[in-house]
Design an enzyme around this catalytic site. Structure first.
Site, PDB file in Angstrom:
ATOM      1  N   SER A   1     -12.246 -18.273  -5.961  1.00 19.01           N
ATOM      2  CA  SER A   1     -11.940 -16.907  -5.525  1.00 19.01           C
ATOM      3  C   SER A   1     -13.017 -16.385  -4.587  1.00 19.01           C
ATOM      4  O   SER A   1     -14.194 -16.765  -4.701  1.00 19.01           O
ATOM      5  CB  SER A   1     -11.878 -16.021  -6.771  1.00 19.01           C
ATOM      6  OG  SER A   1     -11.932 -14.671  -6.408  1.00 19.01           O
TER       7      SER A   1
ATOM      8  N   TYR B   1     -15.446 -12.614 -15.070  1.00 16.44           N
ATOM      9  CA  TYR B   1     -14.392 -13.424 -14.440  1.00 16.44           C
ATOM     10  C   TYR B   1     -14.964 -14.161 -13.227  1.00 16.44           C
ATOM     11  O   TYR B   1     -14.808 -15.379 -13.083  1.00 16.44           O
ATOM     12  CB  TYR B   1     -13.206 -12.543 -14.003  1.00 16.44           C
ATOM     13  CG  TYR B   1     -12.297 -13.254 -13.032  1.00 16.44           C
ATOM     14  CD1 TYR B   1     -11.493 -14.314 -13.447  1.00 16.44           C
ATOM     15  CD2 TYR B   1     -12.274 -12.899 -11.670  1.00 16.44           C
ATOM     16  CE1 TYR B   1     -10.685 -14.995 -12.537  1.00 16.44           C
ATOM     17  CE2 TYR B   1     -11.472 -13.580 -10.761  1.00 16.44           C
ATOM     18  CZ  TYR B   1     -10.679 -14.626 -11.201  1.00 16.44           C
ATOM     19  OH  TYR B   1      -9.892 -15.305 -10.303  1.00 16.44           O
TER      20      TYR B   1
ATOM     21  N   LYS C   1     -15.769 -18.431 -12.225  1.00 15.77           N
ATOM     22  CA  LYS C   1     -15.456 -19.179 -11.000  1.00 15.77           C
ATOM     23  C   LYS C   1     -16.732 -19.804 -10.415  1.00 15.77           C
ATOM     24  O   LYS C   1     -16.726 -20.957  -9.974  1.00 15.77           O
ATOM     25  CB  LYS C   1     -14.789 -18.268  -9.963  1.00 15.77           C
ATOM     26  CG  LYS C   1     -13.425 -17.755 -10.378  1.00 15.77           C
ATOM     27  CD  LYS C   1     -12.419 -18.874 -10.523  1.00 15.77           C
ATOM     28  CE  LYS C   1     -11.061 -18.391 -11.000  1.00 15.77           C
ATOM     29  NZ  LYS C   1     -10.159 -19.453 -11.420  1.00 15.77           N
TER      30      LYS C   1
END
Ligand code: NAD
Ligand code: UDP
Length: 349
Positions: free
Chosen positions: A132, A157, A161
């Site tokens: 992302s 979050y 990644k």
């Protein structure tokens, strides 16, 4: 071409029943690949796969499994000839990750580690990972370039990644036969033009386009635009919105790329053009002939004013670039929403 790909085996899509996974399944099937989907439906439903079958006229081999469960995953690798994997499975809600970091680290890291162990055990060397733009954090000015230093993310979050990217860098360094691509998605929006598949958020949407669509369909009263005092042309944040159909095509290019190369490569996947929140709202109104009631509210904590991608590497190396524009994104999002006012998993809405 098609037959040769089929003889060679299938591409496994973890999390293939989700928003990006379903659109990628369509694109891969249309490009002649065989696809296997592994999903536990924690954020999707089997109906999404029925819809993909309806669009493509092809049957999909589906496993309802937790990708973090080694026994279940081993069974998939043992039963099928898998030539490559696209790893979508994971949790993605930024706000929830702040409240429940352990849940996020557990699921996103465990699925990846279990998958890597299985791939090693069965000699599968090709992997595409859903990363992302969030890994660029708040230290890098836009346009974001793949060579920038990453990893200072604003929430758990994003950190999952960043950690997974690092794990994959280490794995590629140690296992020279591996071929890994990290795709850093910017802001995926839109839906398949049939309106049969699309983004299917449970509860109140966090992301802009699903929220706008739900206001349009009468499920929410009005949109709150988080901040209009940013240092941008109209005061609202700017993002690099990318049509999900273009994003799906990027995966076809990426899986073809890993089949031909070794090592690890990173690609931004966006359009390379920033649009503001107000641009999106006004375009949605214009192409769909609708009014979206909105008000300006306070800035949302953690939001960056401007995020967009340098997409020249994907064009140069993968031979991919986005073809669809903001109007297409708004038209297809609305087409999906109006045909599925309650999504396709009514038990979650
Ligand atoms: P999604 O939630 O629609 O799809 C993810 C799928 O993974 C769901 O079908 C879910 O049921 C499944 N899943 C989750 N944990 C699982 C597990 N342990 N075992 C099996 N299945 C599991 O999300 P999406 O928008 O399609 O995103 C796909 C990937 O792309 C995610 O990794 C996400 O973090 C990443 N990503 C998404 C965006 C975005 O804006 N949509 C942006 C950047 C990156
Ligand atoms: N946004 C907004 N109202 C909403 C949801 C989002 O104004 O109800 C804004 C948000 O502040 C950001 C942009 O829309 O500037 C994109 O937000 P989204 O959550 O979709 O993506 P991300 O923040 O991850 O780029």
């Amino acid at each position: 071409m098609t037959d040769m790909k089929k003889q060679n085996g299938a591409v496994l899509l973890t999390g293939g029943a989700g928003y990006i996974g379903t659109h990628t399944t369509v694109a891969l099937l249309e490009a002649g690949f065989d696809v296997i989907v592994a999903d536990n439906f924690s954020n999707s439903c089997p109906e999404a796969i029925n819809r993909v079958e309806q669009i493509t006229g092809k049957k999909i081999k589906l496993y309802e499994v937790d990708v973090a469960d080694q026994k279940q995953l081993v069974q998939i690798f043992a039963e099928n000839k898998i030539t490559g994997v696209i790893h979508f499975a994971g949790f993605k809600a930024v706000g929830e990750s702040v409240k429940l970091p352990i849940k996020y680290y557990r699921n996103n890291l465990d699925t990846t580690l279990t998958l890597l162990e299985c791939m090693a055990r069965f000699g599968v060397k090709n992997l595409v990972f859903s990363s992302s733009a969030t890994v660029y954090g708040d230290e890098n000015p836009s346009p974001c370039v793949e060579t920038m230093r990453t990893g200072k993310c604003a929430n758990p979050y994003g950190m999952t990644k960043a950690f997974i990217e690092q794990i994959l860098v280490d794995v590629a360094a140690a296992h020279k036969e591996m071929s890994i691509v990290l795709l850093r998605y910017f802001n995926p929006v839109g839906a398949h033009p049939s309106g049969l598949i699309g983004e299917n958020p449970g509860g109140i949407p966090n992301n802009l386009m699903p929220y706008v669509s739900q206001v349009a369909v009468g499920k929410r009263d009005k949109l709150t635009i988080f901040g209009n005092d940013y240092n941008t042309p109209d005061g609202t944040c700017q993002r690099d919105f990318i049509h999900i159909m273009d994003l799906a095509q990027a995966h076809v290019k990426a899986i073809e790329f890993v089949e031909k190369n070794c090592g690890l490569d990173v690609f931004n996947i966006g359009t390379g053009e920033p649009y503001s929140v107000l641009d999106l709202v006004q375009t949605f109104e214009k192409v769909n002939g609708l009014k979206i009631p909105y008000e300006f509210g306070a800035r949302r904590e953690g939001d960056l004013p401007v995020v967009w991608a340098d997409v020249s590497k994907a064009a140069r190396v993968l031979g991919w670039k986005a073809e669809l524009n903001l109007e297409d994104m708004c038209r297809d999002s609305w087409n999906w929403q109006k045909k599925n006012p309650h999504g396709i998993n009514s038990s979650r809405n």
